[in-house]
Design an enzyme around this catalytic site. Structure first.
Site, PDB file in Angstrom:
ATOM      1  CB  VAL A 101      -0.909   0.040   1.182  1.00  0.00           C
ATOM      2  CG1 VAL A 101      -1.758   1.255   1.318  1.00  0.00           C
ATOM      3  CG2 VAL A 101      -1.720  -1.115   1.489  1.00  0.00           C
ATOM      4  CB  CYS A 102       1.044   4.241   0.519  1.00  0.00           C
ATOM      5  SG  CYS A 102       1.531   6.004   0.528  1.00  0.00           S
ATOM      6  CB  THR A 103       5.690   4.926   0.165  1.00  0.00           C
ATOM      7  OG1 THR A 103       5.463   5.004   1.497  1.00  0.00           O
ATOM      8  CG2 THR A 103       5.648   6.267  -0.512  1.00  0.00           C
TER       9      THR A 103
END
Length: 215
Positions: A101-103
């Protein structure tokens, strides 16, 4: 069906990156979700106002069926931690799904899991995916490439987890989970992507991001 799901934690993790998928995936029948870390114990989130607790060391959960790697400023140290990278590489070999998720996608990249794959991340971090041989995808909230699944920024982890729940347990289960958590987004503003937000807002946030400061 018994599914073991391991959510990686580290200092300065983004809370919703981890908790959003957790709230969805724990609804899969037979699923057991655990939080793991190189060093077990409380992990302060990026804001510092909240801590999530990793009850298990990485070596205690070597072969999860599903791996979830959240993002947050602490991903920089996570991807430099040999214990995290070694665990991810081994866990990925036997996993059904390896996700981020995300970075958190940058942690997968550091483990060599994104080479030649389509992947997404937070919009400020998309270009950073290239250093790991990935093909950045900026117009999809959830990207599947084989068994590697990457989600865009923060809230996209909920979308990713619901999509994954469907793949694992079927649409009826996934829809029931969505209803149970009453995930029915009706945001007060239509600025949730760079394609919709005012250009000056996008520019301001991009300039303030840690990726802009690193260049």
């Amino acid at each position: 069906m018994i599914v073991q799901i391991a959510v990686l934690l580290f200092d300065k993790v983004y809370a919703l990156d981890a908790v959003g998928p957790y709230e969805v995936l724990r609804g899969i029948p037979g699923a057991g979700v655990c939080f793991v870390a190189a060093d077990p114990g409380p992990k302060p989130t990026e804001s510092g106002a909240l801590a999530l607790v990793a009850d298990h060391a990485l070596h205690a959960v070597p072969n999860p069926d599903i791996v979830v790697v959240p993002g947050g400023a602490g991903e920089v140290d996570a991807r430099a931690d040999r214990r995290v990278i070694d665990w991810l590489q081994v866990a990925h070999e036997g996993s059904q799904w390896t996700t981020s998720v995300c970075t958190g996608a940058l942690v997968l990249g550091a483990a060599g899991l994104l080479e030649g794959k389509r992947a997404t991340s937070h919009w400020t971090a998309l270009d950073a995916l290239r250093q790991f041989g990935a093909e950045p995808v900026g117009d999809e909230r959830v990207v599947f490439d084989g068994k590697v699944v990457t989600a865009a920024g923060v809230s996209a982890g909920i979308d990713m987890a619901l999509t994954l729940a469907e793949r694992v347990a079927g649409p009826d289960v996934a829809q029931a989970i969505q209803l149970e958590i009453e995930y029915d987004p009706q945001p007060p503003f239509d600025t949730g992507s760079t394609a919709k937000a005012p250009p000056e807002l996008v520019a301001r946030l991009r300039a303030a991001s840690r990726f802009a400061r690193a260049t």
